[in-house]
Design a protein around this motif. Structure first.
Motif, PDB file in Angstrom:
ATOM      1  N   SER A   1       3.574   4.239 -12.095  1.00 15.97           N
ATOM      2  CA  SER A   1       4.890   4.822 -12.748  1.00 15.97           C
ATOM      3  C   SER A   1       5.885   3.956 -12.004  1.00 15.97           C
ATOM      4  O   SER A   1       6.039   3.770 -11.124  1.00 15.97           O
ATOM      5  CB  SER A   1       4.882   6.640 -11.869  1.00 15.97           C
ATOM      6  N   LYS A   2       7.158   4.387 -12.536  1.00 19.02           N
ATOM      7  CA  LYS A   2       8.157   3.767 -11.578  1.00 19.02           C
ATOM      8  C   LYS A   2       9.613   4.360 -10.696  1.00 19.02           C
ATOM      9  O   LYS A   2       9.777   5.213 -12.049  1.00 19.02           O
ATOM     10  CB  LYS A   2       8.989   2.720 -12.752  1.00 19.02           C
ATOM     11  N   ASN A   3       9.943   3.784  -9.712  1.00 18.80           N
ATOM     12  CA  ASN A   3      11.341   4.143  -9.440  1.00 18.80           C
ATOM     13  C   ASN A   3      12.401   3.253  -8.480  1.00 18.80           C
ATOM     14  O   ASN A   3      11.676   2.380  -8.101  1.00 18.80           O
ATOM     15  CB  ASN A   3      10.881   5.068  -7.790  1.00 18.80           C
ATOM     16  N   VAL A   4      13.560   3.567  -8.607  1.00 14.35           N
ATOM     17  CA  VAL A   4      14.096   2.737  -8.374  1.00 14.35           C
ATOM     18  C   VAL A   4      15.236   3.499  -7.665  1.00 14.35           C
ATOM     19  O   VAL A   4      15.171   4.940  -7.789  1.00 14.35           O
ATOM     20  CB  VAL A   4      15.509   2.344 -10.074  1.00 14.35           C
TER      21      VAL A   4
ATOM     22  N   TRP B   1       7.106  -0.127  -8.613  1.00  9.78           N
ATOM     23  CA  TRP B   1       6.336   0.144  -9.332  1.00  9.78           C
ATOM     24  C   TRP B   1       4.373   0.504  -8.819  1.00  9.78           C
ATOM     25  O   TRP B   1       4.466   0.279  -7.898  1.00  9.78           O
ATOM     26  CB  TRP B   1       5.580  -1.080 -10.635  1.00  9.78           C
ATOM     27  N   VAL B   2       4.635   2.265  -9.559  1.00  5.25           N
ATOM     28  CA  VAL B   2       3.136   2.429  -8.234  1.00  5.25           C
ATOM     29  C   VAL B   2       2.139   2.216  -9.418  1.00  5.25           C
ATOM     30  O   VAL B   2       2.570   2.727 -10.529  1.00  5.25           O
ATOM     31  CB  VAL B   2       3.007   3.759  -7.212  1.00  5.25           C
ATOM     32  N   LEU B   3       0.640   1.739  -9.454  1.00  7.39           N
ATOM     33  CA  LEU B   3      -0.189   2.112 -10.138  1.00  7.39           C
ATOM     34  C   LEU B   3      -1.627   3.748  -9.399  1.00  7.39           C
ATOM     35  O   LEU B   3      -1.822   3.963  -8.352  1.00  7.39           O
ATOM     36  CB  LEU B   3      -2.046   0.938  -9.577  1.00  7.39           C
ATOM     37  N   GLU B   4      -1.211   4.573 -11.176  1.00  2.00           N
ATOM     38  CA  GLU B   4      -0.990   5.444 -11.190  1.00  2.00           C
ATOM     39  C   GLU B   4      -3.235   5.514 -10.970  1.00  2.00           C
ATOM     40  O   GLU B   4      -3.286   6.462 -10.555  1.00  2.00           O
ATOM     41  CB  GLU B   4      -0.495   6.723 -11.893  1.00  2.00           C
TER      42      GLU B   4
ATOM     43  N   ASN C   1       0.713  -1.514   0.097  1.00  3.99           N
ATOM     44  CA  ASN C   1       0.064   0.340  -0.167  1.00  3.99           C
ATOM     45  C   ASN C   1       0.838   1.159   0.392  1.00  3.99           C
ATOM     46  O   ASN C   1       1.660   1.271   0.739  1.00  3.99           O
ATOM     47  CB  ASN C   1      -1.149  -0.406   1.231  1.00  3.99           C
ATOM     48  N   TYR C   2       1.252   2.199  -0.888  1.00  2.00           N
ATOM     49  CA  TYR C   2       1.992   2.600  -1.039  1.00  2.00           C
ATOM     50  C   TYR C   2       0.438   4.383  -1.648  1.00  2.00           C
ATOM     51  O   TYR C   2       0.149   4.417  -2.535  1.00  2.00           O
ATOM     52  CB  TYR C   2       2.660   3.395  -2.780  1.00  2.00           C
ATOM     53  N   LYS C   3       0.997   5.072  -0.628  1.00  2.00           N
ATOM     54  CA  LYS C   3      -0.370   6.247  -0.392  1.00  2.00           C
ATOM     55  C   LYS C   3      -1.715   6.283  -1.127  1.00  2.00           C
ATOM     56  O   LYS C   3      -2.501   6.919  -1.271  1.00  2.00           O
ATOM     57  CB  LYS C   3       0.316   7.104  -1.200  1.00  2.00           C
ATOM     58  N   GLY C   4      -1.796   5.061  -0.517  1.00  2.00           N
ATOM     59  CA  GLY C   4      -3.133   4.486  -0.677  1.00  2.00           C
ATOM     60  C   GLY C   4      -3.538   4.070  -2.001  1.00  2.00           C
ATOM     61  O   GLY C   4      -5.086   3.403  -2.597  1.00  2.00           O
ATOM     62  N   LYS C   5      -2.049   3.827  -2.348  1.00  2.00           N
ATOM     63  CA  LYS C   5      -2.577   3.199  -3.711  1.00  2.00           C
ATOM     64  C   LYS C   5      -1.743   1.887  -3.768  1.00  2.00           C
ATOM     65  O   LYS C   5      -0.589   1.182  -3.475  1.00  2.00           O
ATOM     66  CB  LYS C   5      -1.647   4.234  -5.479  1.00  2.00           C
ATOM     67  N   LEU C   6      -2.353   1.494  -5.075  1.00  2.00           N
ATOM     68  CA  LEU C   6      -1.175  -0.563  -5.015  1.00  2.00           C
ATOM     69  C   LEU C   6       0.292  -0.036  -5.749  1.00  2.00           C
ATOM     70  O   LEU C   6       0.438   0.465  -6.843  1.00  2.00           O
ATOM     71  CB  LEU C   6      -2.052  -1.164  -6.207  1.00  2.00           C
ATOM     72  N   GLY C   7       1.223  -1.077  -5.389  1.00  2.00           N
ATOM     73  CA  GLY C   7       2.191  -0.352  -5.313  1.00  2.00           C
ATOM     74  C   GLY C   7       2.786  -1.919  -5.840  1.00  2.00           C
ATOM     75  O   GLY C   7       2.133  -2.709  -4.623  1.00  2.00           O
ATOM     76  N   VAL C   8       4.166  -2.387  -6.065  1.00  2.00           N
ATOM     77  CA  VAL C   8       4.666  -3.431  -5.707  1.00  2.00           C
ATOM     78  C   VAL C   8       6.073  -2.874  -6.336  1.00  2.00           C
ATOM     79  O   VAL C   8       6.847  -2.077  -6.554  1.00  2.00           O
ATOM     80  CB  VAL C   8       4.930  -4.087  -8.157  1.00  2.00           C
ATOM     81  N   LEU C   9       6.294  -3.695  -5.391  1.00  2.00           N
ATOM     82  CA  LEU C   9       8.335  -3.657  -4.761  1.00  2.00           C
ATOM     83  C   LEU C   9       9.312  -4.807  -5.046  1.00  2.00           C
ATOM     84  O   LEU C   9       8.995  -5.549  -4.701  1.00  2.00           O
ATOM     85  CB  LEU C   9       8.104  -2.691  -3.335  1.00  2.00           C
ATOM     86  N   THR C  10       9.898  -4.601  -5.823  1.00  2.00           N
ATOM     87  CA  THR C  10      10.540  -5.478  -5.670  1.00  2.00           C
ATOM     88  C   THR C  10      11.986  -5.688  -5.134  1.00  2.00           C
ATOM     89  O   THR C  10      12.719  -4.344  -5.394  1.00  2.00           O
ATOM     90  CB  THR C  10      11.058  -5.770  -7.232  1.00  2.00           C
TER      91      THR C  10
END
Length: 369
Positions: free
Chosen positions: A282-285, A271-274, A253-262
């Protein structure tokens, strides 16, 4: 029955005052859960106040603003719960003991929402537990043939305010049980997206009425599945083009949105489902300096538990839990790693430990689930 007189301290003006019910309620709202249980025995008025739906909802709201880490520890058939402050800046926090009980089989936490915890064994039995009140309710067994692939999730529908347990057996049988009804029963539902097996290495998560989990459909297809708790419908969340789900990928749960963390070594990919309708991600490394990792974590192998709301810190947990017990927080924005020691769990340091985030204490007593 004798009536005990109340004695009040008189002010210099000779006017006597009493504490208003509203003020008493405000004081009680700030007490820890164990104190709430004891206060129910003070008087009929306090017992009535602490059971009042308005009070329990206010307490739940305040608890939601300060979620906790929930630890479940198992040895043989003994299961006990502890919780500790989440996201604290101090290097040491104390864990609170909740309850311990013996079950007929070995259970594992398969989900928790709004103070309720769902436990499931390796086959067909489920138990609903509320650690904050010490209550335990067994659910009807799932009537199915013995299978080696059983998956369960706990979801909450904020619209109708209903809790539901989702059970998937053999990838093809899908059942739902709605809590809060006097007659509990499992209902078969249609899947609609094909045979799939949830990933055992990544727990599901409930966000805004949807239970999200990573699942395998057929080799080598791996996808994110969303189960709508209210509609009891499945759908597949399309991935971004260069998004690759791995065995270490975790839904968060990333700020109320679905996130996928690897996580791969010291590298974190988020990755965050905007936009859920258009499947925009959106993607951040983030890469943690090796020196910092070695200074804080040493040689410990850590895996992702989730992301703390507010601070957006990734919570990490060692593969082998031992004494002293540590939880690690990685701040993605600041690129820092810190370690917090959890005190008060020495007696169960040799147990198999399981930890989840965002546990909320709820003092509402359950008459039935």
């Amino acid at each position: 029955m004798k009536t005990r007189r109340r004695q009040y301290v008189s002010r210099p003006s000779s006017t006597s005052t009493t504490i208003s019910t509203d003020l008493i309620t405000e004081i009680l709202l700030r007490l820890p859960v164990k104190s709430i249980a004891r206060c129910r025995c003070v008087s009929k008025l306090w017992n009535s106040t602490l059971r009042d739906p308005l009070f329990t909802e206010l307490f739940l709201t305040m608890s939601s603003a300060r979620p906790r880490l929930l630890f479940s520890l198992v040895e043989d058939r003994e299961l006990c719960f502890f919780s500790a402050p989440q996201g604290e800046s101090s290097s040491t926090v104390a864990a609170d003991y909740h309850l311990q009980f013996t079950l007929d089989d070995s259970y594992k936490v398969c989900g928790h929402v709004r103070g309720l915890v769902c436990l499931a064994d390796q086959e067909t039995a489920h138990v609903i537990c509320k650690p904050s009140t010490g209550q335990l309710f067994p659910l009807p067994k799932v009537k199915t043939k013995k299978t080696f692939s059983v998956y369960s999730f706990l979801g909450f529908d904020p619209t109708d305010e209903e809790f539901k347990v989702l059970n998937i057996t053999s990838g093809v049988q899908h059942r739902v049980l709605t809590l809060g009804t006097q007659t509990l029963e499992w209902r078969m539902i249609e899947c609609g997206i094909g045979r799939h097996y949830p990933n055992r290495n990544s727990d599901g998560i409930c966000i805004n009425g949807g239970v999200y989990y990573i699942a395998r459909f057929h080799e080598p297809v791996v996808a994110i599945v969303c189960f709508n708790v209210r509609l009891e419908k499945y759908r597949v969340i399309n991935e971004a083009e260069d998004m690759h789900l791995l065995g270490s990928s975790t839904v968060v749960n990333y700020k109320g949105k679905l996130g996928v963390l690897t996580k791969e070594s010291r590298r974190f990919e988020l990755w965050v489902l905007e936009d859920a309708e258009t499947h925009q991600w959106s993607k951040n490394v983030y890469v943690l300096p090796q020196s910092l990792w070695e200074n804080v974590a040493g040689e410990d192998e850590l895996y992702i538990v989730g992301v703390v709301g507010g601070t957006d810190e990734v919570v990490l947990w060692p593969e082998d839990v031992c004494d002293p017990l540590y939880v690690y927080y990685y701040n993605m924005e600041r690129n820092t790693l810190r370690r917090v020691e959890i005190k008060g769990m020495d007696a169960v340091s040799d147990h198999t430990a399981y930890m989840t985030l965002d546990y909320v204490e709820d003092v509402k007593l359950m008459n039935y689930v």
